[in-house]
Design a protein around this motif. Structure first.
Motif, PDB file in Angstrom:
ATOM      1  N   ALA A 166       0.827  -1.204   0.000  1.00  0.00           N
ATOM      2  CA  ALA A 166       0.000   0.000   0.000  1.00  0.00           C
ATOM      3  C   ALA A 166       0.863   1.258   0.000  1.00  0.00           C
ATOM      4  N   GLY A 167       2.000   1.236   0.714  1.00  0.00           N
ATOM      5  CA  GLY A 167       2.892   2.383   0.712  1.00  0.00           C
ATOM      6  C   GLY A 167       3.492   2.641  -0.666  1.00  0.00           C
ATOM      7  N   ALA A 220       2.884   5.942  -3.030  1.00  0.00           N
ATOM      8  CA  ALA A 220       4.023   6.702  -3.549  1.00  0.00           C
ATOM      9  C   ALA A 220       3.983   6.799  -5.069  1.00  0.00           C
ATOM     10  N   ALA A 221       3.454   5.761  -5.721  1.00  0.00           N
ATOM     11  CA  ALA A 221       3.373   5.797  -7.176  1.00  0.00           C
ATOM     12  C   ALA A 221       2.272   6.727  -7.669  1.00  0.00           C
ATOM     13  N   LEU A 222       1.220   6.892  -6.862  1.00  0.00           N
ATOM     14  CA  LEU A 222       0.106   7.727  -7.293  1.00  0.00           C
ATOM     15  C   LEU A 222       0.325   9.205  -6.998  1.00  0.00           C
ATOM     16  N   ARG A 223       1.140   9.567  -6.068  1.00  0.00           N
ATOM     17  CA  ARG A 223       1.301  10.976  -5.695  1.00  0.00           C
ATOM     18  C   ARG A 223       1.882  11.844  -6.812  1.00  0.00           C
ATOM     19  N   PRO A 224       2.955  11.509  -7.520  1.00  0.00           N
ATOM     20  CA  PRO A 224       3.478  12.379  -8.586  1.00  0.00           C
ATOM     21  C   PRO A 224       2.479  12.596  -9.706  1.00  0.00           C
ATOM     22  N   GLY A 225       1.710  11.608 -10.082  1.00  0.00           N
ATOM     23  CA  GLY A 225       0.702  11.765 -11.117  1.00  0.00           C
ATOM     24  C   GLY A 225      -0.356  12.763 -10.733  1.00  0.00           C
TER      25      GLY A 225
END
Length: 316
Positions: free
Chosen positions: A279-280, A284-289
């Motif tokens: 989940a972490g 982290a992968a969704l935040r920059p997008g």
């Protein structure tokens, strides 16, 4: 300390902790389960209603009574079924359950005294007196008007539960178990906590510790299963295998429960650590997008620039 030595030290500490888990659990069970008279009697109490155990006790007591009765020829063969039936009926009474608990408590106290105080019984075997059981059976036979019941001698029959030749070896092992039963679990917890604190990636360290604990629980379950088969395969001819199996299961019930708890809890913690790590990574992968989407407006909503009108030149 740099990350690589920290990771190596954490791996060593966690590995040692996982190795101590099954040994420490076994030592704690032997020290605080088998070595405690109250817990031992409580574990053995349900066996008083087990059919295999009652039949084994009835056969043993009936054979002992018939050896003491001075009767020969056909009379002995005629009396033996009455004696056996009387003993079996006695094993279904409340008096037998009381005698069973009393006998187990006396046997356990005698064994503990022999193991903890070697000076008093260094050359003597540990025995239990069956005279109270014989007296109860004699009263039952007399009440049922069985022939020759009054001639049954109520002698102090000493049954050996621990030979004298094994006391020295068992005494040393028992002292080691008493020490290991306390310090090994403490050492396992301290090593695991230190390994997790030293680790660079603590979530991975928690997952590794949990998996090692689950593996230790599975190993204990396997040891108990193999130990039961070996115990029942190496019994004397005069011992009932079903009764011995019931006794083995009663004595190891607490250890078996602890082993399954280690297995289930270890797998649960490892799965939880893996899910939280996944989940972490997903967050982290969704935040920059999301940041790029909020900084750049959609093309359809962006204002299109209007071209400026070209200057007109006056004619002469």
């Amino acid at each position: 300390m740099s990350p690589r030595p920290r990771s190596a030290l954490s791996a060593v500490l966690i590995a040692l902790s996982c190795l101590l888990v099954p040994v420490g659990t076994l030592g704690a069970w032997a020290s605080y389960g088998l070595a405690d008279t109250g817990r031992y009697v409580t574990a053995m109490a349900p066996l008083a209603t087990d059919p295999d155990v009652r039949d084994a006790v009835a056969e043993t007591v009936a054979d002992g009574i018939m050896r003491e009765v001075d009767v020969g020829g056909p009379v002995r063969g005629a009396v033996r079924p009455f004696v056996r039936d009387a003993v079996r009926s006695f094993t279904r009474t409340h008096a037998f359950r009381l005698a069973w608990d009393t006998g187990n408590r006396a046997a356990h106290d005698a064994v503990l005294r022999a193991l903890r105080d070697g000076r008093a019984v260094r050359e003597q075997p540990v025995t239990v007196d069956l005279a109270p059981v014989t007296a109860q059976v004699k009263r039952q036979l007399t009440h049922d008007h069985v022939p020759l019941a009054a001639r049954i001698p109520v002698a102090h029959t000493a049954v050996t539960v621990l030979p004298a030749g094994e006391l020295g070896r068992l005494r040393k092992g028992f002292r080691m178990l008493e020490v290991a039963g306390f310090w090994l679990p403490v050492a396992a917890v301290v090593l695991a906590a230190t390994g997790i604190l030293v680790a660079v990636h603590r979530r991975r360290a928690v997952a590794a510790t949990a998996l090692g604990t689950a593996l230790g629980g599975a190993l204990l379950v396997l040891v108990l299963t193999v130990g039961r088969r070996l115990t029942l395969a190496d019994l004397p001819d005069d011992v009932s295998p079903p009764a011995a199996g019931a006794v083995y299961d009663a004595l190891t019930e607490t250890l078996r429960t602890a082993s399954w708890l280690l297995l289930v809890c270890g797998l649960t913690v490892a799965l939880t650590a893996w899910l939280t790590r996944y989940a972490g990574h997903l967050r982290a992968a969704l935040r920059p997008g999301r940041r790029r989407a909020s900084a750049t407006p959609p093309p359809s909503l962006a204002p299109s620039p209007t071209p400026a009108p070209a200057p007109t030149r006056a004619r002469a």
